[in-house]
Design a protein around this motif. Structure first.
Motif, mmCIF file in Angstrom:
data_model
loop_
_atom_site.group_PDB
_atom_site.id
_atom_site.type_symbol
_atom_site.label_atom_id
_atom_site.label_comp_id
_atom_site.label_asym_id
_atom_site.label_seq_id
_atom_site.Cartn_x
_atom_site.Cartn_y
_atom_site.Cartn_z
ATOM 1 N N VAL A 39 -3.829 -4.543 -0.536
ATOM 2 C CA VAL A 39 -2.531 -4.326 -1.174
ATOM 3 C C VAL A 39 -1.557 -3.570 -0.270
ATOM 4 O O VAL A 39 -0.404 -3.988 -0.095
ATOM 5 N N LEU A 40 -1.978 -2.442 0.292
ATOM 6 C CA LEU A 40 -1.073 -1.658 1.133
ATOM 7 C C LEU A 40 -0.609 -2.419 2.375
ATOM 8 O O LEU A 40 0.570 -2.357 2.728
ATOM 9 N N PRO A 41 -1.492 -3.182 3.042
ATOM 10 C CA PRO A 41 -0.987 -4.031 4.128
ATOM 11 C C PRO A 41 0.035 -5.060 3.654
ATOM 12 O O PRO A 41 1.026 -5.319 4.348
ATOM 13 N N ALA A 42 -0.188 -5.642 2.460
ATOM 14 C CA ALA A 42 0.768 -6.611 1.913
ATOM 15 C C ALA A 42 2.123 -5.956 1.651
ATOM 16 O O ALA A 42 3.186 -6.545 1.930
ATOM 17 N N VAL A 43 2.095 -4.733 1.123
ATOM 18 C CA VAL A 43 3.338 -4.006 0.850
ATOM 19 C C VAL A 43 4.091 -3.734 2.156
ATOM 20 O O VAL A 43 5.315 -3.906 2.235
ATOM 21 N N SER A 44 3.374 -3.332 3.196
ATOM 22 C CA SER A 44 4.007 -3.071 4.489
ATOM 23 C C SER A 44 4.649 -4.335 5.049
ATOM 24 O O SER A 44 5.793 -4.316 5.516
ATOM 25 N N LEU A 45 3.932 -5.448 4.996
ATOM 26 C CA LEU A 45 4.457 -6.701 5.524
ATOM 27 C C LEU A 45 5.699 -7.156 4.758
ATOM 28 O O LEU A 45 6.654 -7.673 5.342
ATOM 29 N N LEU A 46 5.696 -6.949 3.460
ATOM 30 C CA LEU A 46 6.816 -7.384 2.632
ATOM 31 C C LEU A 46 8.071 -6.560 2.862
ATOM 32 O O LEU A 46 9.172 -7.101 2.977
ATOM 33 N N TYR A 47 7.907 -5.237 2.935
ATOM 34 C CA TYR A 47 9.070 -4.362 2.899
ATOM 35 C C TYR A 47 9.483 -3.803 4.255
ATOM 36 O O TYR A 47 10.668 -3.745 4.577
ATOM 37 N N ILE A 48 8.524 -3.358 5.069
ATOM 38 C CA ILE A 48 8.881 -2.790 6.367
ATOM 39 C C ILE A 48 9.464 -3.856 7.285
ATOM 40 O O ILE A 48 10.396 -3.597 8.048
ATOM 41 N N SER A 49 8.946 -5.076 7.199
ATOM 42 C CA SER A 49 9.430 -6.149 8.071
ATOM 43 C C SER A 49 10.889 -6.507 7.789
ATOM 44 O O SER A 49 11.567 -7.093 8.641
ATOM 45 N N GLY A 109 8.600 -18.234 2.240
ATOM 46 C CA GLY A 109 7.829 -19.374 1.772
ATOM 47 C C GLY A 109 6.516 -18.983 1.132
ATOM 48 O O GLY A 109 6.413 -17.984 0.407
ATOM 49 N N VAL A 110 5.474 -19.753 1.413
ATOM 50 C CA VAL A 110 4.152 -19.554 0.810
ATOM 51 C C VAL A 110 3.569 -18.195 1.187
ATOM 52 O O VAL A 110 2.961 -17.518 0.348
ATOM 53 N N VAL A 111 3.756 -17.785 2.429
ATOM 54 C CA VAL A 111 3.230 -16.490 2.884
ATOM 55 C C VAL A 111 3.844 -15.352 2.074
ATOM 56 O O VAL A 111 3.138 -14.437 1.622
ATOM 57 N N GLN A 112 5.140 -15.415 1.855
ATOM 58 C CA GLN A 112 5.809 -14.385 1.058
ATOM 59 C C GLN A 112 5.296 -14.392 -0.380
ATOM 60 O O GLN A 112 5.072 -13.325 -0.963
ATOM 61 N N ASP A 113 5.093 -15.581 -0.949
ATOM 62 C CA ASP A 113 4.591 -15.684 -2.327
ATOM 63 C C ASP A 113 3.212 -15.055 -2.459
ATOM 64 O O ASP A 113 2.924 -14.351 -3.441
ATOM 65 N N ILE A 114 2.353 -15.308 -1.473
ATOM 66 C CA ILE A 114 0.997 -14.749 -1.507
ATOM 67 C C ILE A 114 1.040 -13.223 -1.399
ATOM 68 O O ILE A 114 0.360 -12.511 -2.145
ATOM 69 N N LEU A 115 1.850 -12.736 -0.460
ATOM 70 C CA LEU A 115 1.967 -11.282 -0.294
ATOM 71 C C LEU A 115 2.526 -10.617 -1.541
ATOM 72 O O LEU A 115 2.067 -9.545 -1.949
ATOM 73 N N GLU A 116 3.496 -11.242 -2.175
ATOM 74 C CA GLU A 116 4.079 -10.695 -3.404
ATOM 75 C C GLU A 116 3.059 -10.656 -4.537
ATOM 76 O O GLU A 116 3.062 -9.731 -5.352
ATOM 77 N N SER A 117 2.170 -11.641 -4.580
ATOM 78 C CA SER A 117 1.126 -11.663 -5.618
ATOM 79 C C SER A 117 0.172 -10.489 -5.447
ATOM 80 O O SER A 117 -0.192 -9.815 -6.413
ATOM 81 N N PHE A 118 -0.242 -10.245 -4.199
ATOM 82 C CA PHE A 118 -1.133 -9.105 -3.952
ATOM 83 C C PHE A 118 -0.403 -7.783 -4.187
ATOM 84 O O PHE A 118 -0.945 -6.863 -4.801
ATOM 85 N N ALA A 119 0.832 -7.670 -3.689
ATOM 86 C CA ALA A 119 1.599 -6.432 -3.850
ATOM 87 C C ALA A 119 1.867 -6.137 -5.321
ATOM 88 O O ALA A 119 1.949 -4.972 -5.728
#
Length: 307
Positions: free
Chosen positions: A39-49, A182-192
Motif C-alpha cells: 500500500v505505501l509504495p502504491a501511495v508514493s507512486l500515485l502522489y509523489i510522482s 491507464g491500467v497501472v494507475q487504476d491498479i495503484l488506486e485500488s491498492f491505495a
C-alpha cells in the motif's frame, strides 16, 4: 463525515476482532506487512510522482526532523537534570519524537483534507519520519540502550525499506516527468484505496489498555509532550513562516496535524528491541493512539478557526 466515520469504525472493528478467539494473533503483523510492502509504495507512486515540487515543500519534510530534535534536546536535558534513568530518557525521546505520520496519519489526513492533503502527508512521512526513525532514532537507542549498531547497518536498513525505495522511484518519475496512467494507475488506486480501513483495523487490533497501566507519571509526561507541546511549537513556527495562500494554508494544517499524531508504532518496537522501558513504550503507543483522536479533533477545529 463519511470519511471520519470510516476512521472510527475501522478502529472499532480492530478492537472487536481482538475478542474473536479464531482470529489470528499475528494478524496485525500481517496487515502491517501488507501496508509496508504494497500500500505505501502504491501511495508514493500515485502522489509523489505527480507532486508539483517547490521550495515550500521543505517545510512538511522538516516537521519530523524538528519534532525529534526538540524531543531529544528537551528530554536529554531535563532527564539528566532530574536524574531520570537512561532507559526512561531514551524511551521518551524516541516515542515522544516520532509521530505516527504513516499508518495513522495517512488515513486521518486523507479523511480530513483529501488527496491533496495526503500528498503533503507523504512528504512528512517518507523523507521526514521514515528517515528519522531509520537514523536519529537508532542513534538515540544506541546511546541510551545496551545494544549498539554500526553505521553500515543503519544505512542498509534505510535503503532497503520498500516504501523508501518506491519514494526514490517516484521522485525520479517526477523529475523525468514520467506519467502514471491507464491500467497501472487504476491498479495503484485500488491498492491505495485500502489504506484507511486496513491501517486503522491493524491499529485497533494492537490497542490493549489496562487501568493499572495508566498510573506511570512518565506516561503522561510523554503524552502531554507528544500530543500538545510539540504540535503547539510547530503551530507557532509554521504559522509565522507560511503565507496566506491556499497551498501554504494546506501545508500549514497538514504539518501541525501530523506533528500532533500519536507516537509511531515503530518507536515502540525500537524501544523494546533496545530495552528502553518496553512497557512504557507500549503504553505511549497503546494509549496515545485512542487519546490522540480527541486531541486531534481539538487541533483540527483550532486550525479551522485560525486559517
Amino acid at each position: 463525515m463519511s470519511n471520519i466515520l470510516l476512521v472510527i469504525t475501522s478502529i472499532l472493528v480492530g478492537v472487536l476482532l481482538q475478542r474473536i478467539k479464531e482470529f489470528p494473533v499475528e494478524a496485525p503483523k500481517a496487515l502491517n506487512a501488507y501496508l509496508i510492502y504494497v500500500v505505501l509504495p502504491a501511495v508514493s507512486l500515485l502522489y509523489i510522482s505527480k507532486l508539483d515540487l517547490n521550495p515550500s515543500l521543505l517545510l512538511p519534510i522538516s516537521v519530523a526532523w524538528i519534532v525529534f530534535s526538540l524531543s531529544w534536546m528537551l528530554f536529554g536535558y531535563v532527564g539528566k537534570k532530574l536524574g531520570w534513568k537512561k532507559n526512561t530518557i531514551g524511551c521518551l525521546i524516541i516515542c515522544g519524537g516520532l509521530s505516527n505520520t504513516g499508518f495513522v496519519g495517512y488515513p486521518i489526513i486523507e479523511a480530513i483534507y483529501g488527496a491533496e492533503g495526503l500528498k503533503i502527508a507523504v512528504l512528512v512521512d517518507q523523507p521526514g519520519s521514515f528517515l528519522v526513525v531509520s537514523s536519529l532514532a537508532i542513534i538515540v537507542a544506541s546511546l541510551y540502550g545496551a545494544e549498539k549498531m554500526r553505521k553500515r547497518d543503519i544505512s542498509k536498513r534505510m535503503v532497503l525499506f520498500p516504501p523508501f525505495l518506491f519514494f526514490i522511484l517516484s521522485l525520479l518519475l517526477n523529475v523525468f516527468q514520467v506519467e502514471i496512467r491507464g491500467v497501472v494507475q487504476d491498479i495503484l488506486e485500488s491498492f491505495a484505496g485500502t489504506l484507511t480501513p486496513i491501517a486503522l483495523i491493524a491499529v485497533g487490533l494492537q490497542i490493549k489498555i489496562k487501568v493499572k497501566d495508566i498510573k506511570d507519571n512518565f506516561l503522561w509526561i510523554g503524552l502531554i509532550h507528544k500530543l500538545l507541546l510539540i504540535p503547539f511549537v510547530i503551530f507557532l513556527v509554521y504559522h509565522w513562516i507560511l503565507g496566506t495562500g491556499p497551498e501554504q494554508n494546506l501545508i500549514f494544517k497538514v504539518s501541525v496535524m501530523e506533528a500532533a499524531m500519536a507516537p509511531m508504532i515503530t518507536s515502540s518496537i525500537i524501544a523494546t528491541n533496545y530495552n528502553l522501558r518496553p512497557k512504557l513504550a507500549s503504553l505511549l503507543v497503546g494509549i496515545g493512539i485512542p487519546l490522540s483522536f480527541f486531541t486531534l479533533t481539538g487541533w483540527y477545529y483550532l486550525l479551522e478557526l485560525i486559517r
